[in-house]
Design a protein around this motif. Structure first.
Motif, PDB file in Angstrom:
ATOM      1  N   ILE A  83       0.847  -1.194   0.000  1.00  0.00           N
ATOM      2  CA  ILE A  83       0.000   0.000   0.000  1.00  0.00           C
ATOM      3  C   ILE A  83       0.886   1.249   0.000  1.00  0.00           C
ATOM      4  CG2 ILE A  83      -1.636   1.371   1.364  1.00  0.00           C
ATOM      5  CD1 ILE A  83      -3.047  -0.931   0.001  1.00  0.00           C
ATOM      6  N   TYR A  84       1.910   1.264   0.848  1.00  0.00           N
ATOM      7  CA  TYR A  84       2.823   2.409   0.892  1.00  0.00           C
ATOM      8  C   TYR A  84       3.567   2.584  -0.429  1.00  0.00           C
ATOM      9  CZ  TYR A  84       2.183   3.501   5.830  1.00  0.00           C
ATOM     10  OH  TYR A  84       1.667   3.897   7.036  1.00  0.00           O
ATOM     11  N   GLU A  85       3.958   1.492  -1.064  1.00  0.00           N
ATOM     12  CA  GLU A  85       4.629   1.577  -2.374  1.00  0.00           C
ATOM     13  C   GLU A  85       3.698   2.202  -3.414  1.00  0.00           C
ATOM     14  OE1 GLU A  85       5.762  -2.425  -3.332  1.00  0.00           O
ATOM     15  OE2 GLU A  85       7.373  -2.454  -1.835  1.00  0.00           O
ATOM     16  N   LEU A  86       2.441   1.779  -3.421  1.00  0.00           N
ATOM     17  CA  LEU A  86       1.471   2.326  -4.372  1.00  0.00           C
ATOM     18  C   LEU A  86       1.212   3.805  -4.116  1.00  0.00           C
ATOM     19  CD1 LEU A  86      -1.024  -0.672  -4.434  1.00  0.00           C
ATOM     20  CD2 LEU A  86       0.540   0.018  -6.267  1.00  0.00           C
ATOM     21  N   MET A  87       1.212   4.192  -2.850  1.00  0.00           N
ATOM     22  CA  MET A  87       1.060   5.606  -2.506  1.00  0.00           C
ATOM     23  C   MET A  87       2.250   6.406  -3.026  1.00  0.00           C
ATOM     24  SD  MET A  87      -0.344   5.035   1.375  1.00  0.00           S
ATOM     25  CE  MET A  87       0.124   6.669   1.922  1.00  0.00           C
ATOM     26  N   ALA A  88       3.452   5.900  -2.793  1.00  0.00           N
ATOM     27  CA  ALA A  88       4.673   6.599  -3.219  1.00  0.00           C
ATOM     28  C   ALA A  88       4.752   6.722  -4.739  1.00  0.00           C
ATOM     29  CB  ALA A  88       5.911   5.872  -2.682  1.00  0.00           C
ATOM     30  N   ALA A  89       4.258   5.704  -5.434  1.00  0.00           N
ATOM     31  CA  ALA A  89       4.280   5.714  -6.903  1.00  0.00           C
ATOM     32  C   ALA A  89       3.167   6.570  -7.493  1.00  0.00           C
ATOM     33  CB  ALA A  89       4.172   4.277  -7.423  1.00  0.00           C
ATOM     34  N   GLY A  90       2.232   6.997  -6.660  1.00  0.00           N
ATOM     35  CA  GLY A  90       1.104   7.794  -7.157  1.00  0.00           C
ATOM     36  C   GLY A  90      -0.011   6.945  -7.731  1.00  0.00           C
ATOM     37  N   ASP A  91       0.025   5.644  -7.479  1.00  0.00           N
ATOM     38  CA  ASP A  91      -1.010   4.745  -8.001  1.00  0.00           C
ATOM     39  C   ASP A  91      -2.310   4.814  -7.214  1.00  0.00           C
ATOM     40  OD1 ASP A  91       0.586   3.810 -10.091  1.00  0.00           O
ATOM     41  OD2 ASP A  91       1.449   2.236  -8.844  1.00  0.00           O
ATOM     42  N   ILE A  92      -2.224   5.166  -5.943  1.00  0.00           N
ATOM     43  CA  ILE A  92      -3.425   5.402  -5.155  1.00  0.00           C
ATOM     44  C   ILE A  92      -3.276   6.745  -4.452  1.00  0.00           C
ATOM     45  CG2 ILE A  92      -4.133   2.989  -4.868  1.00  0.00           C
ATOM     46  CD1 ILE A  92      -2.882   2.969  -2.135  1.00  0.00           C
ATOM     47  N   GLU A  93      -4.386   7.455  -4.364  1.00  0.00           N
ATOM     48  CA  GLU A  93      -4.375   8.793  -3.781  1.00  0.00           C
ATOM     49  C   GLU A  93      -4.618   8.737  -2.280  1.00  0.00           C
ATOM     50  OE1 GLU A  93      -6.345  11.989  -6.304  1.00  0.00           O
ATOM     51  OE2 GLU A  93      -7.369  10.119  -6.908  1.00  0.00           O
ATOM     52  N   PHE A  94      -3.950   9.634  -1.593  1.00  0.00           N
ATOM     53  CA  PHE A  94      -4.124   9.720  -0.153  1.00  0.00           C
ATOM     54  C   PHE A  94      -3.994  11.165   0.282  1.00  0.00           C
ATOM     55  CE2 PHE A  94       0.357   9.428  -0.906  1.00  0.00           C
ATOM     56  CZ  PHE A  94       0.952  10.214   0.067  1.00  0.00           C
ATOM     57  N   VAL A  95      -4.448  11.443   1.494  1.00  0.00           N
ATOM     58  CA  VAL A  95      -4.304  12.762   2.086  1.00  0.00           C
ATOM     59  C   VAL A  95      -3.785  12.588   3.508  1.00  0.00           C
ATOM     60  CG1 VAL A  95      -6.085  13.882   0.699  1.00  0.00           C
ATOM     61  CG2 VAL A  95      -6.713  12.833   2.848  1.00  0.00           C
ATOM     62  N   LYS A  96      -3.049  13.574   3.951  1.00  0.00           N
ATOM     63  CA  LYS A  96      -2.594  13.612   5.333  1.00  0.00           C
ATOM     64  C   LYS A  96      -3.449  14.634   6.058  1.00  0.00           C
ATOM     65  CE  LYS A  96       0.774  12.094   7.001  1.00  0.00           C
ATOM     66  NZ  LYS A  96       1.015  10.920   7.836  1.00  0.00           N
ATOM     67  N   VAL A  97      -3.990  14.248   7.187  1.00  0.00           N
ATOM     68  CA  VAL A  97      -4.747  15.145   8.050  1.00  0.00           C
ATOM     69  C   VAL A  97      -4.106  15.012   9.424  1.00  0.00           C
ATOM     70  CG1 VAL A  97      -6.996  15.728   9.013  1.00  0.00           C
ATOM     71  CG2 VAL A  97      -6.850  14.774   6.696  1.00  0.00           C
ATOM     72  N   GLY A  98      -3.296  15.992   9.756  1.00  0.00           N
ATOM     73  CA  GLY A  98      -2.508  15.864  10.977  1.00  0.00           C
ATOM     74  C   GLY A  98      -1.565  14.694  10.830  1.00  0.00           C
ATOM     75  N   SER A  99      -1.602  13.779  11.772  1.00  0.00           N
ATOM     76  CA  SER A  99      -0.735  12.598  11.690  1.00  0.00           C
ATOM     77  C   SER A  99      -1.435  11.411  11.027  1.00  0.00           C
ATOM     78  CB  SER A  99      -0.263  12.198  13.089  1.00  0.00           C
ATOM     79  OG  SER A  99      -1.369  11.854  13.901  1.00  0.00           O
ATOM     80  N   SER A 100      -2.698  11.583  10.651  1.00  0.00           N
ATOM     81  CA  SER A 100      -3.452  10.498  10.017  1.00  0.00           C
ATOM     82  C   SER A 100      -3.232  10.483   8.515  1.00  0.00           C
ATOM     83  CB  SER A 100      -4.950  10.657  10.279  1.00  0.00           C
ATOM     84  OG  SER A 100      -5.236  10.566  11.643  1.00  0.00           O
ATOM     85  N   THR A 101      -3.094   9.292   7.966  1.00  0.00           N
ATOM     86  CA  THR A 101      -3.028   9.106   6.520  1.00  0.00           C
ATOM     87  C   THR A 101      -4.330   8.464   6.086  1.00  0.00           C
ATOM     88  OG1 THR A 101      -0.637   8.779   6.601  1.00  0.00           O
ATOM     89  CG2 THR A 101      -1.771   8.001   4.627  1.00  0.00           C
ATOM     90  N   LEU A 102      -5.033   9.131   5.179  1.00  0.00           N
ATOM     91  CA  LEU A 102      -6.312   8.637   4.688  1.00  0.00           C
ATOM     92  C   LEU A 102      -6.200   8.336   3.202  1.00  0.00           C
ATOM     93  CD1 LEU A 102      -8.616  11.229   6.461  1.00  0.00           C
ATOM     94  CD2 LEU A 102      -8.056   8.911   7.230  1.00  0.00           C
ATOM     95  N   VAL A 107     -11.090   6.014  -1.058  1.00  0.00           N
ATOM     96  CA  VAL A 107     -11.692   4.741  -1.456  1.00  0.00           C
ATOM     97  C   VAL A 107     -11.866   4.675  -2.966  1.00  0.00           C
ATOM     98  CG1 VAL A 107     -13.773   3.313  -1.268  1.00  0.00           C
ATOM     99  CG2 VAL A 107     -12.788   4.365   0.772  1.00  0.00           C
ATOM    100  N   VAL A 108     -12.258   5.768  -3.589  1.00  0.00           N
ATOM    101  CA  VAL A 108     -12.431   5.775  -5.051  1.00  0.00           C
ATOM    102  C   VAL A 108     -11.099   5.451  -5.740  1.00  0.00           C
ATOM    103  CG1 VAL A 108     -12.082   8.267  -5.380  1.00  0.00           C
ATOM    104  CG2 VAL A 108     -13.486   6.991  -6.981  1.00  0.00           C
ATOM    105  N   SER A 109     -10.005   5.876  -5.162  1.00  0.00           N
ATOM    106  CA  SER A 109      -8.691   5.588  -5.727  1.00  0.00           C
ATOM    107  C   SER A 109      -8.369   4.098  -5.637  1.00  0.00           C
ATOM    108  CB  SER A 109      -7.629   6.417  -4.998  1.00  0.00           C
ATOM    109  OG  SER A 109      -6.369   6.213  -5.549  1.00  0.00           O
ATOM    110  N   LEU A 110      -8.713   3.479  -4.504  1.00  0.00           N
ATOM    111  CA  LEU A 110      -8.516   2.024  -4.366  1.00  0.00           C
ATOM    112  C   LEU A 110      -9.351   1.272  -5.392  1.00  0.00           C
ATOM    113  CD1 LEU A 110      -8.600   1.539  -0.486  1.00  0.00           C
ATOM    114  CD2 LEU A 110      -6.618   1.328  -1.988  1.00  0.00           C
TER     115      LEU A 110
END
Length: 76
Positions: A32-51, A54-57
């Motif tokens: 999951i972290y690799e896909l995030m780093a590659a830009g394959d799935i979208e995420f947002v940081k809100v404070g210390s939380s990583t979200l 779902v549409v990206s997954l």
């Protein structure tokens, strides 16, 4: 009982934490972290939380499903 009296449909989340993304997809936490780093799935940081969105997954998994139907690689 009619559909209209059954109440509103259940809400689907728009984002999930890493742990839930792992559970939903069956992929490992590190993948999951690799896909995030590659830009394959979208995420947002809100404070210390990583979200993770779902549409990206769904889009990512759907794209892999279409690839496998076309005879593409089975790697995820």
């Amino acid at each position: 009982m009619s559909a209209s009296s059954a109440g509103p449909p259940p809400l689907e989340p728009i984002s999930v934490r890493i742990r839930e993304a792992v559970r939903l997809t069956g992929l490992s936490r590190s993948r999951i972290y690799e896909l995030m780093a590659a830009g394959d799935i979208e995420f947002v940081k809100v404070g210390s939380s990583t979200l993770i969105l779902v549409v990206s997954l769904r889009t990512f998994i759907d794209g892999k499903r279409r690839q496998s139907k076309r005879g593409g690689q089975l790697r995820v």
